[in-house]
Scaffold this motif. Structure first.
Motif, PDB file in Angstrom:
ATOM      1  N   ARG A   9      15.226  35.096  -8.675  1.00 45.55           N
ATOM      2  CA  ARG A   9      14.106  34.316  -8.173  1.00 45.55           C
ATOM      3  C   ARG A   9      14.558  32.905  -7.794  1.00 45.55           C
ATOM      4  NH1 ARG A   9       8.846  35.727 -11.955  1.00 45.55           N
ATOM      5  NH2 ARG A   9       8.706  37.943 -11.389  1.00 45.55           N
ATOM      6  N   GLN A  10      15.576  32.418  -8.459  1.00 46.56           N
ATOM      7  CA  GLN A  10      16.134  31.106  -8.181  1.00 46.56           C
ATOM      8  C   GLN A  10      17.649  31.170  -8.330  1.00 46.56           C
ATOM      9  OE1 GLN A  10      13.994  28.737 -11.095  1.00 46.56           O
ATOM     10  NE2 GLN A  10      12.651  27.894  -9.484  1.00 46.56           N
ATOM     11  N   PRO A  39      14.456  20.247  -6.285  1.00 46.66           N
ATOM     12  CA  PRO A  39      13.844  21.438  -6.890  1.00 46.66           C
ATOM     13  C   PRO A  39      13.720  21.278  -8.398  1.00 46.66           C
ATOM     14  CG  PRO A  39      16.178  21.821  -6.545  1.00 46.66           C
ATOM     15  CD  PRO A  39      15.898  20.425  -6.034  1.00 46.66           C
ATOM     16  N   ARG A  48      17.624  24.391  -9.580  1.00 45.63           N
ATOM     17  CA  ARG A  48      17.410  25.794  -9.227  1.00 45.63           C
ATOM     18  C   ARG A  48      16.660  25.846  -7.899  1.00 45.63           C
ATOM     19  NH1 ARG A  48      20.356  26.157 -12.989  1.00 45.63           N
ATOM     20  NH2 ARG A  48      20.326  27.704 -14.685  1.00 45.63           N
ATOM     21  N   TYR A  49      17.110  26.706  -7.000  1.00 44.12           N
ATOM     22  CA  TYR A  49      16.556  26.765  -5.642  1.00 44.12           C
ATOM     23  C   TYR A  49      15.877  28.109  -5.425  1.00 44.12           C
ATOM     24  CZ  TYR A  49      19.437  22.656  -4.911  1.00 44.12           C
ATOM     25  OH  TYR A  49      19.987  21.413  -5.015  1.00 44.12           O
ATOM     26  N   GLY A  50      14.643  28.021  -4.898  1.00 40.87           N
ATOM     27  CA  GLY A  50      13.883  29.227  -4.622  1.00 40.87           C
ATOM     28  C   GLY A  50      13.905  29.576  -3.138  1.00 40.87           C
ATOM     29  N   TYR A  51      13.062  30.542  -2.780  1.00 40.78           N
ATOM     30  CA  TYR A  51      13.036  31.066  -1.409  1.00 40.78           C
ATOM     31  C   TYR A  51      12.705  29.987  -0.387  1.00 40.78           C
ATOM     32  CZ  TYR A  51      11.656  33.963   2.565  1.00 40.78           C
ATOM     33  OH  TYR A  51      11.541  34.510   3.805  1.00 40.78           O
ATOM     34  N   ASP A  53      13.066  26.782  -0.617  1.00 43.12           N
ATOM     35  CA  ASP A  53      14.177  25.835  -0.520  1.00 43.12           C
ATOM     36  C   ASP A  53      15.268  26.385   0.398  1.00 43.12           C
ATOM     37  OD1 ASP A  53      13.035  24.012  -2.392  1.00 43.12           O
ATOM     38  OD2 ASP A  53      13.736  25.296  -4.032  1.00 43.12           O
TER      39      ASP A  53
END
Length: 303
Positions: A9-10, A39, A48-51, A53
């Motif tokens: 997810r991240q 983030p 942590r980077y998500g979609y 980002d």
């Protein structure tokens, strides 16, 4: 049977950089300039980077590769919708229009530079530094007749008076290069003027003596120019210049001088040049030049 792969997810900054085709250092810079929002961080304190980002990172990478400045990309995001990945279409259109104009200007400059380099290779590194208007005046001379000092003087003159002034001066060097006796006398006078250094007083008799010799030499040189076809060629130079620059001689028709109207916009006046171009002339040598000019001014105009 393989278990279904579950994507994270991240991801950490290293994985985000690898996917977007950039570097962690670049991503940190995006955070610093507010191009990419910071983030959330995991329990270990790391980003942590998500979609969303990742979508924004891909936008940034693609637009940066197209040449769009990071500040412009940030502005485009700022005028978009609330979603992190949104980009204003109108904002990007304006940026792309400005970028296209900038690229066209860069292409024109590159073509100019390439033409200049090709010309220097064709004409030679020295002649190629001067404009066509000047070099056309010298093409009749066999290669090697002009000295380095001659080329240097033409380069300075073109900067001050423009191509027309340098082309007229080129006539002088053509005569000197083809008349050894005049060249020898010119060298002797140059040495005599150089000898008027700081140890020579302004009122030293040698100053007036050298000034008289310089005046006599310049008169003789001008006589050779007038008696040869070069004098007529000089007249043709002014006509050719006026034909190429009709606006520069508006209201100055018939003038045969190097007035500001006949100079290029990038050239400068003699007065400006005196304050910007260094010459290691002693007071005695400067006085010698003044006296030579005064002698020339006292002569009646040629008929």
């Amino acid at each position: 049977m393989h278990a279904f792969f579950m994507p994270p997810r991240q991801v950490k900054i290293g994985d985000a950089a690898a996917f977007a085709g950039t570097t962690p250092r670049a991503i940190r810079h995006y955070h610093e300039i507010a191009l990419l929002p910071e983030p959330e961080r995991g329990g270990d304190g790391r980003r942590r980077y998500g979609y969303e980002d990742m979508i924004r990172l891909l936008w940034i990478r693609k637009m940066a590769d197209a040449g769009i400045a990071l500040d412009d990309i940030r502005d485009a995001f700022a005028t978009g919708t609330a979603a992190p990945s949104a980009v204003s279409g109108d904002g990007i259109e304006g940026i792309l229009e400005r970028l296209e104009e900038s690229l066209a200007e860069q292409e024109a400059e590159l073509r100019r530079q390439r033409t200049a380099v090709q010309r220097m290779r064709t004409e030679g590194s020295r002649m190629g530094l001067l404009s066509d208007f000047v070099t056309n005046r010298l093409k009749s001379l066999p290669e090697g007749l002009l000295r380095q000092a001659d080329w240097d003087s033409l380069l300075v003159t073109e900067r001050i008076l423009g191509p027309l002034g340098a082309a007229v001066q080129a006539t002088r060097f053509v005569v000197l290069a083809t008349h050894p006796t005049l060249r020898e006398e010119s060298d002797r006078l140059d040495d005599a003027e150089e000898a008027l250094d700081d140890s020579v007083a302004v009122d030293d008799p040698r100053v007036a003596e050298v000034a008289g010799e310089r005046h006599a030499f310049e008169s003789a040189l001008q006589a050779v120019i007038e008696e040869s076809r070069l004098g007529k060629d000089d007249d043709a130079l002014f006509d050719a210049w006026d034909a190429l620059h009709p606006a520069a001689t508006e209201d100055g028709e018939g003038e045969a001088d190097l007035s500001p109207r006949r100079r290029e916009a990038d050239s400068m006046s003699v007065f400006e040049a005196i304050g910007k171009m260094p010459y290691d002339f002693s007071p005695a040598r400067l006085r010698c030049m003044e006296l030579a000019e005064e002698l020339s001014a006292q002569e009646p105009p040629a008929t």
